[in-house]
Design a protein around this motif. Structure first.
Motif, short mmCIF file in Angstrom:
data_model
loop_
_atom_site.label_atom_id
_atom_site.label_comp_id
_atom_site.label_asym_id
_atom_site.label_seq_id
_atom_site.Cartn_x
_atom_site.Cartn_y
_atom_site.Cartn_z
N LEU A 120 -11.27 17.27 -1.45
CA LEU A 120 -10.06 17.09 -2.24
C LEU A 120 -8.81 17.44 -1.44
O LEU A 120 -7.81 16.71 -1.48
CB LEU A 120 -10.12 17.92 -3.52
N SER A 121 -8.85 18.54 -0.71
CA SER A 121 -7.66 18.92 0.07
C SER A 121 -7.41 17.92 1.20
O SER A 121 -6.26 17.58 1.49
CB SER A 121 -7.79 20.35 0.60
N HIS A 122 -8.48 17.42 1.81
CA HIS A 122 -8.32 16.41 2.87
C HIS A 122 -7.77 15.11 2.29
O HIS A 122 -6.87 14.49 2.89
CB HIS A 122 -9.67 16.17 3.55
N CYS A 123 -8.27 14.71 1.15
CA CYS A 123 -7.78 13.50 0.47
C CYS A 123 -6.29 13.64 0.16
O CYS A 123 -5.49 12.74 0.43
CB CYS A 123 -8.57 13.26 -0.81
N LYS A 124 -5.91 14.78 -0.39
CA LYS A 124 -4.51 15.02 -0.73
C LYS A 124 -3.62 14.95 0.51
O LYS A 124 -2.58 14.31 0.51
CB LYS A 124 -4.37 16.39 -1.40
N LEU A 125 -4.05 15.59 1.59
CA LEU A 125 -3.29 15.58 2.83
C LEU A 125 -3.14 14.16 3.37
O LEU A 125 -2.04 13.74 3.77
CB LEU A 125 -3.98 16.47 3.87
N MET A 126 -4.24 13.41 3.40
CA MET A 126 -4.21 12.04 3.93
C MET A 126 -3.26 11.15 3.12
O MET A 126 -2.54 10.33 3.69
CB MET A 126 -5.61 11.43 3.94
N LEU A 127 -3.26 11.32 1.81
CA LEU A 127 -2.37 10.52 0.97
C LEU A 127 -0.92 10.96 1.12
O LEU A 127 -0.01 10.12 1.20
CB LEU A 127 -2.81 10.60 -0.49
N GLU A 128 -0.67 12.27 1.15
CA GLU A 128 0.71 12.77 1.29
C GLU A 128 1.33 12.36 2.62
O GLU A 128 2.51 12.04 2.68
CB GLU A 128 0.74 14.30 1.15
N LYS A 129 0.55 12.39 3.68
CA LYS A 129 1.06 12.02 5.01
C LYS A 129 1.08 10.50 5.21
O LYS A 129 1.48 10.03 6.27
CB LYS A 129 0.19 12.66 6.11
N GLU A 130 0.61 9.77 4.20
CA GLU A 130 0.56 8.31 4.21
C GLU A 130 -0.30 7.77 5.36
O GLU A 130 -0.01 6.74 5.94
CB GLU A 130 1.96 7.71 4.23
N TYR A 131 -1.40 8.51 5.65
CA TYR A 131 -2.37 8.02 6.62
C TYR A 131 -3.31 7.01 5.96
O TYR A 131 -3.99 6.26 6.65
CB TYR A 131 -3.22 9.17 7.18
N VAL A 132 -3.36 7.06 4.64
CA VAL A 132 -4.25 6.20 3.86
C VAL A 132 -3.43 5.59 2.73
O VAL A 132 -2.56 6.23 2.15
CB VAL A 132 -5.40 7.03 3.24
#
Length: 116
Positions: A69-81
């Motif tokens: 969940l924390s990795h998913c949140k980070l990836m979405l916030e940084k717009e990597y995904v």
């Protein structure tokens, strides 16, 4: 989706070994083996990353939930995904996900919790 996008690694919920084995059988021609348990043991014994030995990787979602969940949140916030809007249930579940404690998903307060 696997044949369309050809991902290098596929992480699946390890709680359903029947599904994991079925997926591995379908990908058998691409080097997957349905007897993945011995690779997991080998990986643990020799402290090697499991993803060196297989493409379809069973993950204990219960154990890894906080990290995922924390990795998913980070990836979405940084717009990597970016998530395609046609996956409307996934987008909804991510938007209204409720955290309880330290990184645990509150499944009762989150819509479509199984999708997330």
């Amino acid at each position: 989706m696997i044949f369309k996008y050809n991902p290098t690694k596929i992480y699946v919920d390890g709680a359903n070994p029947t599904f994991v084995k079925s997926l591995k059988i379908q990908l058998g021609a691409r080097g997957e083996t349905k007897d993945y348990e011995r690779f997991i043991e080998f990986s643990k014994k020799y402290r090697r990353p499991i993803d060196e030995y297989m493409r379809v990787i069973p993950v204990s979602f219960n154990k890894e939930q906080k990290n995922m969940l924390s990795h998913c949140k980070l990836m979405l916030e940084k717009e990597y995904v970016e998530i395609n809007p046609r996956f409307d249930k996934l987008v909804t579940s991510l938007r209204i996900a409720v955290e309880k404690g330290e990184g645990d998903l509150d499944k009762e307060a989150t819509s479509y919790d199984d999708i997330i």
